[in-house]
Design an enzyme around this catalytic site. Structure first.
Site, PDB file in Angstrom:
ATOM      1  N   SER A   1       0.825  -1.211   0.000  1.00  0.00           N
ATOM      2  CA  SER A   1       0.000   0.000   0.000  1.00  0.00           C
ATOM      3  C   SER A   1       0.860   1.262   0.000  1.00  0.00           C
ATOM      4  O   SER A   1       2.004   1.260   0.463  1.00  0.00           O
ATOM      5  CB  SER A   1      -0.906   0.022   1.231  1.00  0.00           C
ATOM      6  OG  SER A   1      -1.651  -1.170   1.320  1.00  0.00           O
TER       7      SER A   1
HETATM    8  N1  SAH Z   1      -1.227  -4.772   3.912  1.00  0.00           N
HETATM    9  C1  SAH Z   1      -0.477  -5.082   2.720  1.00  0.00           C
HETATM   10  C2  SAH Z   1      -1.279  -4.740   1.479  1.00  0.00           C
HETATM   11  C3  SAH Z   1      -1.266  -5.885   0.540  1.00  0.00           C
HETATM   12  S1  SAH Z   1      -2.411  -5.877  -0.780  1.00  0.00           S
HETATM   13  C4  SAH Z   1       0.880  -4.428   2.715  1.00  0.00           C
HETATM   14  O1  SAH Z   1       1.152  -3.585   3.598  1.00  0.00           O
HETATM   15  O2  SAH Z   1       1.713  -4.766   1.870  1.00  0.00           O
HETATM   16  C5  SAH Z   1      -3.746  -6.837  -0.095  1.00  0.00           C
HETATM   17  C6  SAH Z   1      -3.434  -8.270   0.258  1.00  0.00           C
HETATM   18  O3  SAH Z   1      -4.678  -8.848   0.671  1.00  0.00           O
HETATM   19  C7  SAH Z   1      -2.940  -9.127  -0.894  1.00  0.00           C
HETATM   20  O4  SAH Z   1      -1.716  -9.702  -0.544  1.00  0.00           O
HETATM   21  C8  SAH Z   1      -4.025 -10.197  -1.068  1.00  0.00           C
HETATM   22  O5  SAH Z   1      -3.512 -11.465  -1.416  1.00  0.00           O
HETATM   23  C9  SAH Z   1      -4.658 -10.214   0.311  1.00  0.00           C
HETATM   24  N2  SAH Z   1      -6.031 -10.734   0.373  1.00  0.00           N
HETATM   25  C10 SAH Z   1      -7.045 -10.534  -0.503  1.00  0.00           C
HETATM   26  N3  SAH Z   1      -8.158 -11.169  -0.096  1.00  0.00           N
HETATM   27  C11 SAH Z   1      -7.839 -11.788   1.084  1.00  0.00           C
HETATM   28  C12 SAH Z   1      -8.567 -12.624   1.998  1.00  0.00           C
HETATM   29  N4  SAH Z   1      -9.821 -12.975   1.784  1.00  0.00           N
HETATM   30  N5  SAH Z   1      -7.911 -13.070   3.096  1.00  0.00           N
HETATM   31  C13 SAH Z   1      -6.622 -12.753   3.337  1.00  0.00           C
HETATM   32  N6  SAH Z   1      -5.891 -11.977   2.507  1.00  0.00           N
HETATM   33  C14 SAH Z   1      -6.489 -11.504   1.392  1.00  0.00           C
END
Ligand code: SAH
Length: 219
Positions: free
Chosen positions: A70
Site C-alpha cells: 500500500s
Molecule cells: N497490507 C499489505 C497490502 C497488501 S495488498 C501491505 O502492507 O503490503 C492486499 C493483500 O490482501 C494481498 O496480498 C491479497 O492477497 C490479500 N487478500 C485478498 N483477499 C484476502 C482474503 N480474503 N484473506 C486474506 N488476505 C487476502
C-alpha cells in the site's frame, strides 16, 4: 563509506525515510505516534531489491502475484484511524501482503494478528518479520473473510483489500474497537471507519482509496 551499497546510504537511508514522513505530515497525517512508526519501519525491506530505490516514494508498488504494497499515505491514514487514545492490545489485519502495514501496526499495538490468502507472499513477509525482530506479529495462511475468531475480540481490525466488508468481522471487534476497510461502492472504493459502541456500529467515510480486491479462498 566506499563499499557500502549506494542504496544503504542514499535512496533507502533513514534520512530518506524522514523526508517521506515530513511529506505525510504535509498531507495531513498529524498523529505523532503514527509519524514515528512510519519513520521507524524500513519500507525498502518490504519490496523487492530492484524496487528499493522507490520505497520512499509515496506510492503503491508491485509485490508479485498481482498484489501491491500500500501507499505510505494510506497506511498512515488507516493507522491513524484506529487510534482513539486508548492502548492497542490486539489488532487484526486482513491481507498481510508485503507485511509493511503489519510492521507499522506492530510499533503501536501489543500484538498484531495478520492473515494472508497467498502462501508465497506470507512466507516472504514472515521472513521479513523474523529478520527485523518483529516478534509481536502472528501470521496465518487463511482466507481472512472470517477474521480470526480464536483471537477475538480485537481493539482494531484493518482490512487492506477492497470489496464488501465481511460482516463477520464486526462481531470480532471489542467494545470501543475500530475497524477500517476499503468498501467497494459501484466503480469506486471508499475507506470506511466503523466504531463499536455497545452493540451499535458507527460508520464514517474517510475518502476514496484504491486497493486490490478482497478474494475468497487460499492459494
Ligand atoms: N497490507 C499489505 C497490502 C497488501 S495488498 C501491505 O502492507 O503490503 C492486499 C493483500 O490482501 C494481498 O496480498 C491479497 O492477497 C490479500 N487478500 C485478498 N483477499 C484476502 C482474503 N480474503 N484473506 C486474506 N488476505 C487476502
Amino acid at each position: 563509506m566506499a563499499g557500502i551499497g549506494h542504496s544503504e546510504i542514499g535512496m533507502t537511508s533513514a534520512a530518506t525515510r524522514r523526508r517521506l514522513v515530513r511529506r505525510l505530515a504535509d498531507k495531513g497525517i498529524a498523529h505523532p505516534a503514527v509519524l514515528a512508526a512510519l519513520a521507524q519501519v524500513p519500507r525498502h525491506r518490504f519490496v523487492d531489491e530492484a524496487l528499493s530505490s522507490r520505497a520512499y516514494e509515496d506510492s503503491a508498488l508491485p509485490i508479485g502475484r498481482g498484489q501491491t504494497i500500500s501507499q505510505p499515505y494510506v497506511v498512515a491514514l488507516m493507522t491513524e484511524a484506529i487510534l482513539t487514545g486508548r492502548a492497542l492490545g490486539k489488532v487484526l489485519e486482513i491481507g498481510t501482503g508485503s507485511g509493511y502495514q503489519a510492521a507499522v501496526l506492530a510499533q503501536l499495538a501489543e500484538r498484531v494478528f495478520t492473515t494472508e490468502r497467498v502462501g508465497e507472499l506470507l512466507r516472504t513477509a514472515r521472513q521479513r518479520f523474523h529478520e527485523l525482530g518483529l516478534h509481536n506479529i502472528y501470521t496465518r495462511h487463511a482466507d481472512g473473510l472470517g477474521g480470526w475468531p480464536g483471537q477475538a475480540p480485537f481493539d482494531a481490525i484493518v482490512v487492506t483489500a477492497g470489496g464488501t466488508i465481511p460482516a463477520g468481522l464486526f462481531e470480532q471487534l471489542g467494545e470501543g474497537g475500530v475497524l477500517v476497510a476499503p468498501e467497494q461502492q459501484g466503480q469506486q472504493q471508499v475507506l470506511i471507519r466503523v466504531v463499536r459502541r455497545d452493540d451499535e456500529f458507527q460508520r464514517e467515510p474517510l475518502g476514496a482509496v484504491s486497493f486490490v480486491p478482497l478474494r475468497p479462498g487460499v492459494e
